[in-house]
Enzyme design. Structure first.
Site, PDB file in Angstrom:
ATOM      1  N   SER A 245       0.849  -1.188   0.000  1.00 15.12           N
ATOM      2  CA  SER A 245       0.000   0.000   0.000  1.00 15.12           C
ATOM      3  C   SER A 245       0.885   1.238   0.000  1.00 15.12           C
ATOM      4  CB  SER A 245      -0.906   0.011   1.233  1.00 15.12           C
ATOM      5  OG  SER A 245      -0.130   0.136   2.421  1.00 15.12           O
ATOM      6  N   LYS A 246       0.253   2.409   0.065  1.00 19.90           N
ATOM      7  CA  LYS A 246       0.995   3.669  -0.008  1.00 19.90           C
ATOM      8  C   LYS A 246       1.955   3.838   1.156  1.00 19.90           C
ATOM      9  CE  LYS A 246      -2.388   6.278  -2.719  1.00 19.90           C
ATOM     10  NZ  LYS A 246      -3.316   7.422  -2.734  1.00 19.90           N
TER      11      LYS A 246
END
Length: 474
Positions: A245-246
């Protein structure tokens, strides 16, 4: 194997992320290996979240990676009539039924099940409606969806090309919606009809879709169509073993492009996320990947995104790629930094290519050409904070460096051999270690404590700049 036809079908609700790019790459490699077709389809039926900007971002990311599609892009939003027609046909054949349950009612049932800590699936309320009850509700103008009629007993199994035999009990599959009350198709209906119409032979996608496959196989059967082979690829995790994810850094493919990765290196890295050629190879060119790729090489275990390995692989590509091929990438970086001169593409192109060759062996990312190349392109460059303290403290350098500059200025030929001979002869004459002069000169000429070989630096800088910088040292 029949004529292979595979597809990549992203939803334009976000840019092309790493997981999607890896799925696209696996499909592309499989198609190329079997001389088949790679088809691009945009699943844009989520009108509220889809955008033309995201479509552009997806196409841009695929193009940067070199994953050119053979057909498409096709857009689901342009195929609404086909979906609605198929759903009505299944309804007429009693393979589906009208569902009048409101979203509020369904939400309440889900909430009640959650409070009771029970698993919930649609309870088939409208499956039990009589023809008279259906006509009455339709006469009242009640909105209806169309649900698929899942068999009440039995099991379904399929052979996944990665995970082997997978089996599901019909009792665990709810009567899923085909067409929503607003006439929009669900993912299941859209993907199956598209794959049928586009004659897809192999569905290669993420392992998070495994639970969707039984429903889609039921749809293939109800529509009387051949079922493609399915291959589900493992998920990509961050270093902490949670889904990428980010918080793990950039996930958009174009973000990695902007950080300075070469498309060939990133493509190579993606291929090794969950797949292996069966030997110890890591750096693999495009043709090697195409020739070696197979579904049997895909691992069942989740892949871990290792940024250090990506940087290392990128450095391997930078150091081995000919300067002429790196030229457009380095030019773009120099333009962004305000260091570009039209002469580097004209009368001084040969020199600029030699500079690329000098710098590429120490570069990990494309911006490193700016960081390490600034001193060759401009007289305005910073000296690393710790470098003078480490290499310029010897008092004798105040006299030695200007004199060395004069020796170098008097050379009739300023080439590698002449520069090295002059410096070493000078060191012997002054009874100092050559390393003292080399380290000091490196700092003064490049601003760096670590740089390419000093004689290559001198030759690339040229006689005039080398002499001037050594003279202005103190």
């Amino acid at each position: 194997m029949p004529d292979v036809r595979v597809r990549f079908a992203p939803s334009p609700t976000g840019y092309l992320h790493v997981g999607g790019a890896r799925t696209a790459l696996f499909n592309w490699l499989f198609a190329k290996h079997h001389e088949g077709k790679f088809i691009l389809r945009i699943e844009d039926t989520d009108v509220e979240r889809s955008s033309a900007e995201m479509v552009h971002g997806i196409l841009e990311g695929l193009s940067w990676l070199g994953l050119e599609w053979d057909e498409g892009p096709y857009f689901q939003s342009q195929r609404m009539q086909q979906y609605q027609s198929a759903a009505r046909k299944l309804l007429q054949e009693q393979k589906a039924y009208a569902c009048f349950c409101s979203q509020e009612l369904l939400a309440a049932k889900r909430e009640a099940a959650a409070k009771a800590k029970l698993a919930w699936k649609y309870d088939g309320t409208c499956r039990k409606l009589s023809e008279a009850e259906i006509r009455e509700k339709e006469g009242q103008g009640q909105a209806r969806a169309i649900r698929f009629k899942v068999p009440s007993e039995g099991k379904i199994h399929f052979e996944d090309q990665v995970f082997g035999t997978i089996e599901h009990d019909f009792q665990n599959i709810e009567d899923f919606v085909l067409l929503r009350s607003d006439g929009m198709p669900t993912y299941h209906l859209g993907v199956v009809l598209d794959d049928i119409d586009m004659r897809i032979t192999h569905v290669i996608r993420g392992a998070d879709h495994i639970s969707n496959t039984p429903k889609q196989i039921l749809l293939y059967r109800a529509l009387g169509q051949p079922i493609p082979l399915f291959a589900h690829v493992p998920l990509i995790l961050g270093p902490d073993k949670t889904r990428l994810s980010k918080r793990h850094g950039a996930t958009s493919v174009t973000a990695y492009r902007d950080q300075g990765y070469l498309p060939e290196a990133f493509r190579n890295f993606l291929a090794l996320l969950g797949w292996a050629p069966g030997d110890e190879r890591e750096k693999m060119g495009t043709q090697e990947l195409i020739q070696s790729f197979s579904l049997q090489g895909i691992n069942k275990s989740n892949a871990v995104f290792n940024l250090e390995k990506l940087e290392w692989l990128n450095s391997q590509y930078l150091s081995s790629t000919p300067a002429a091929e790196l030229f457009p990438y380095v030019k773009a970086e120099m333009e962004k930094a305000g260091l570009w001169d039209a002469e580097y593409e004209g009368s001084r192109k040969a020199w600029f290519l030699s500079l690329i060759d000098l710098l590429k062996t120490r570069a990990r990312l494309l911006p490193d050409f700016v960081t390490n190349g600034r001193a060759f392109l401009s007289d305005e460059y910073e000296i690393e904070a710790h470098a003078p303290e480490k290499f310029l403290q010897e008092p004798s350098l105040r006299l030695l460096l200007p004199e060395l500059a004069s020796r170098l200025e008097g050379l009739p030929r300023f080439d590698l051999e002449s520069c090295e001979f002059t410096l070493r002869e000078f060191a012997d004459e002054k009874q100092v270690k050559a390393g003292l002069l080399i380290n000091a000169a490196r700092v003064l000429l490049t601003g760096k404590a670590v740089a390419p070989g000093i004689f290559q630096v001198m030759h690339t800088l040229g006689q005039k700049r080398t002499v001037e910088r050594l003279r202005k040292a103190f």
